[in-house]
Design an enzyme around this catalytic site. Structure first.
Site, PDB file in Angstrom:
ATOM      1  N   HIS A   1      43.485  37.483  43.833  1.00  0.00           N
ATOM      2  CA  HIS A   1      44.007  36.741  45.162  1.00  0.00           C
ATOM      3  C   HIS A   1      43.586  37.936  46.334  1.00  0.00           C
ATOM      4  O   HIS A   1      44.269  39.135  46.108  1.00  0.00           O
ATOM      5  CB  HIS A   1      45.473  36.481  45.045  1.00  0.00           C
ATOM      6  CG  HIS A   1      45.862  35.893  46.475  1.00  0.00           C
ATOM      7  ND1 HIS A   1      46.093  34.724  46.616  1.00  0.00           N
ATOM      8  CD2 HIS A   1      46.491  36.665  47.617  1.00  0.00           C
ATOM      9  CE1 HIS A   1      46.491  34.511  48.026  1.00  0.00           C
ATOM     10  NE2 HIS A   1      46.763  35.718  48.617  1.00  0.00           N
ATOM     11  N   CYS A   2      43.092  37.515  47.305  1.00  0.00           N
ATOM     12  CA  CYS A   2      42.605  38.579  48.534  1.00  0.00           C
ATOM     13  C   CYS A   2      43.682  38.179  49.341  1.00  0.00           C
ATOM     14  O   CYS A   2      43.750  37.154  50.014  1.00  0.00           O
ATOM     15  CB  CYS A   2      41.371  38.073  48.954  1.00  0.00           C
ATOM     16  SG  CYS A   2      40.664  39.420  50.357  1.00  0.00           S
ATOM     17  N   PHE A   3      44.457  39.340  49.755  1.00  0.00           N
ATOM     18  CA  PHE A   3      45.281  39.254  50.904  1.00  0.00           C
ATOM     19  C   PHE A   3      44.791  39.151  52.205  1.00  0.00           C
ATOM     20  O   PHE A   3      45.388  38.827  53.118  1.00  0.00           O
ATOM     21  CB  PHE A   3      46.367  40.186  50.737  1.00  0.00           C
ATOM     22  CG  PHE A   3      47.240  39.942  49.651  1.00  0.00           C
ATOM     23  CD1 PHE A   3      48.422  39.231  49.534  1.00  0.00           C
ATOM     24  CD2 PHE A   3      47.243  40.781  48.348  1.00  0.00           C
ATOM     25  CE1 PHE A   3      49.309  38.927  48.637  1.00  0.00           C
ATOM     26  CE2 PHE A   3      47.918  40.575  47.362  1.00  0.00           C
ATOM     27  CZ  PHE A   3      48.988  39.548  47.448  1.00  0.00           C
TER      28      PHE A   3
END
Length: 263
Positions: free
Chosen positions: A110-112
């Protein structure tokens, strides 16, 4: 979980702010300070060439950033048992993301900074986003170094000149020898350098995993993947017309995953 959801909102805002500041500094500070070469043709003037290069890098970085969000992985759902039939379970390569609250195919992480999961549908755009963000930051750092060198008459011929620039500039700033705008540019130099190296390292790491046919999630879980030729692994992510997608941000470049999604 609340902290992760908050980070999912703050990180994209941080990235967009850094992008806006970089664009303003390049357009209104670095490019106007470049000296014109009288012998050069107007079409090949330094300002025009540097401006075109920066616009190319930033357009690809922001374009792929938008495509990572638009091309978000589909929610495959979970296995459900009903009285009539049993719903098909997602493949083993899927993963449930608590932040996005969905199951994604070939989940990597998951890329914030994009506020989105990275999976089979947007992996190519994510890698290009990291690549062009790294190049744009490092190029901005070089342009900023040239600007500071001209304004403060500092020579960066010595390898340690860049490392000692920050502590020296801080002491000169409090003594009044360095203006606030110049100090801000110096701080941005180190921020661009850090972001550029981080994105470059992350891009190389992702490419290595793709060559192996793995995802970060599979590596963390110790999942053994079937060995395949590295060319086939690359083609599955980047498609056959990979050069077109490398030059222009595109939604689809004929990858195998995209074809399967269309069927």
């Amino acid at each position: 979980m609340l902290a992760l959801r908050l980070l999912n909102v703050v990180a994209p805002a941080y990235f967009l702010c850094i992008s806006l500041v970089t664009f303003v500094l390049q357009l209104f500070l670095f490019l106007p300070s470049m000296r014109e070469d009288p012998a050069a043709a107007p079409l090949f003037s330094p300002v025009l060439l540097h401006g075109a290069l920066f616009l190319f890098l930033s357009a690809n970085a922001l374009g792929n950033y938008v495509l990572v969000i638009q091309n978000s992985p589909d929610d495959l759902g979970a296995c459900e048992v009903t009285s009539a039939r049993r719903a098909p379970c997602p493949p083993p390569s899927t993963h449930f993301c608590r932040v996005c609250a969905r199951v994604t195919l070939r989940h990597d992480h998951h890329c914030f900074f994009t506020g989105n999961c990275i999976g089979s549908r947007n992996m190519r755009n994510f890698i290009l986003f990291c690549l062009y963000t790294s190049l744009a930051c490092l190029y901005s750092m070089v342009a900023g170094v040239a600007y500071i060198s001209a304004v403060l008459s500092i020579s960066f011929a010595h390898p340690l000149a860049f490392l000692t620039l920050l502590p020296t500039s801080i002491s000169q700033f409090f003594s009044g020898a360095v203006l606030g705008s110049e100090m801000f540019v110096i701080l941005m130099l180190y921020l661009w350098f850090a972001i550029g190296l981080a994105c470059a390292g992350f891009c190389c790491h992702q490419l290595l995993l793709i060559l192996r046919g793995q995802t970060r999630h599979q590596v963390r879980k110790g999942v053994v993947v079937r060995a395949r030729p590295w060319r086939k692994n690359l083609q599955e992510v980047f498609g056959k017309r990979w050069l077109l997608g490398l030059l222009v941000p595109m939604f689809n470049v004929g990858s195998e995953n995209a074809k399967q999604q269309d069927k």
